[in-house]
Design an enzyme around this catalytic site. Structure first.
Site, PDB file in Angstrom:
ATOM      1  N   TYR A 175     -42.381   0.798 -16.302  1.00 17.87           N
ATOM      2  CA  TYR A 175     -42.080   0.974 -17.520  1.00 17.87           C
ATOM      3  C   TYR A 175     -40.354   0.786 -18.289  1.00 17.87           C
ATOM      4  O   TYR A 175     -39.565   0.993 -17.426  1.00 17.87           O
ATOM      5  CB  TYR A 175     -42.582   2.185 -18.253  1.00 17.87           C
ATOM      6  CG  TYR A 175     -41.725   3.454 -18.507  1.00 17.87           C
ATOM      7  CD1 TYR A 175     -40.807   3.581 -19.430  1.00 17.87           C
ATOM      8  CD2 TYR A 175     -41.440   4.545 -17.422  1.00 17.87           C
ATOM      9  CE1 TYR A 175     -40.410   5.104 -19.881  1.00 17.87           C
ATOM     10  CE2 TYR A 175     -40.778   5.358 -17.488  1.00 17.87           C
ATOM     11  CZ  TYR A 175     -40.146   5.748 -18.346  1.00 17.87           C
ATOM     12  OH  TYR A 175     -38.854   6.949 -18.714  1.00 17.87           O
ATOM     13  N   LYS A 222     -37.252   3.325 -12.894  1.00 20.25           N
ATOM     14  CA  LYS A 222     -38.451   3.804 -14.000  1.00 20.25           C
ATOM     15  C   LYS A 222     -39.444   3.641 -13.941  1.00 20.25           C
ATOM     16  O   LYS A 222     -40.294   3.086 -14.482  1.00 20.25           O
ATOM     17  CB  LYS A 222     -37.040   2.877 -14.891  1.00 20.25           C
ATOM     18  CG  LYS A 222     -37.930   3.483 -16.878  1.00 20.25           C
ATOM     19  CD  LYS A 222     -37.137   2.672 -18.013  1.00 20.25           C
ATOM     20  CE  LYS A 222     -36.873   3.929 -18.838  1.00 20.25           C
ATOM     21  NZ  LYS A 222     -36.737   4.400 -18.980  1.00 20.25           N
TER      22      LYS A 222
END
Length: 291
Positions: A35, A149
């Site tokens: 994300y 991430k």
């Protein structure tokens, strides 16, 4: 509070009330996804290219095939702002998972990634930016690939919640006695006019604002050292600050209830805040004009 009802789903746009996913979705069941959170000031993206580059880097690292090129994603995200008529400060949450398929640990074959992005309003926290925040320290128990991430954020969530329960803004994480980063931001120590922060290894997320902090420091002639510092070093710090897309450049005035220096944001932090505001073209309510 602004209402932004249009969501990007795959490569199309839909109203948020119509967006649905099957219960067998790998992001939901495995945290199998990546994300980005992208800041918007006055209706314009800040560090969009850096965020898109990191999204593709994270997706490649976990072998998720995204359904667009970087240029196509840039156009889609710009269209998302246009369709929602975004003109003020906000953020975009963008997520990509391995898709929807029967629950098996191994990757499903010929299943497209699930991608969606949406806008929420986000005003600047001028009080915290001007006066600083408190933090706690916590042992870093996350995995060894924090540069990705990913959606696997439970240790971050628990650390952030504990900080909140102590009346603090963030949790500073440490491994083997050395500070890595925070639950949702990078962290920096200032001593004798120099900045110190953990090297950009697999043990930290390479923050997009972190890139700018290094560039600002170079422009201002402030030594920027990618050298880890210990939890014990914090007590002797002249300044401490955080950076992230939602926190900007945030002064830290206390750690575990102990005051940093004189308990006020320091000169180096303020200089970096001023550079951030110029770089992000922040026009109203500038922190550095009222400090």
């Amino acid at each position: 509070m602004a209402n932004y009802p249009i969501i990007l789903s795959q490569t199309k746009f839909t109203h948020r009330d119509t967006l649905q996913y099957p219960y067998e979705e790998r992001g939901l069941q495995f945290g199998d996804g990546v994300y980005e959170v992208i800041r918007i000031y006055n209706g314009k993206y800040y560090l969009l290219e850096e965020h898109i580059n990191r999204l593709f880097r994270s997706a490649e690292a976990v072998k998720i095939a995204l359904p667009f090129t970087k240029d196509e994603l840039t156009n889609l995200l710009n269209t998302l702002l246009q369709k929602n008529e975004v003109e003020t400060d906000a953020k975009v949450y963008l997520q990509a998972t391995r898709g929807s398929a029967p629950r098996e640990h191994t990757f499903p074959e010929d299943v497209p990634a699930n991608v969606y992005a949406y806008v929420t309003a986000l005003s600047r926290n001028l009080e915290f930016l001007k006066n600083g925040v408190g933090t706690i320290t916590k042992r870093d128990v996350r995995w060894e690939n924090c540069y990705i991430k990913s959606l696997n954020l439970l240790p971050n969530v628990l650390a952030k919640q504990e900080a909140k329960e102590h009346g603090c803004y963030e949790a500073i994480l440490h491994k083997d006695g050395f500070v890595t980063e925070c639950s949702s931001s990078n962290v920096y120590l200032v001593r004798n006019g120099e900045i110190f922060t953990h090297p950009a290894t697999n043990n930290i997320l390479h923050g997009c604002v972190r890139i700018r902090v290094e560039q600002f420091a170079k422009k201002l002639g402030i030594p920027f050292n990618e050298e880890g510092f210990s939890v014990e070093d914090i007590a002797q710090a002249d300044e401490l600050f955080l950076s992230s897309s939602t926190s900007e450049i945030m002064p830290v005035i206390s750690v575990d209830g102990k005051t940093i220096a004189d308990g006020k944001p320091g000169a180096t932090t303020k200089q970096l805040q001023a550079e951030y505001e110029k770089d992000a073209v922040i026009l109203p309510n500038q922190v550095t004009q009222t400090t």
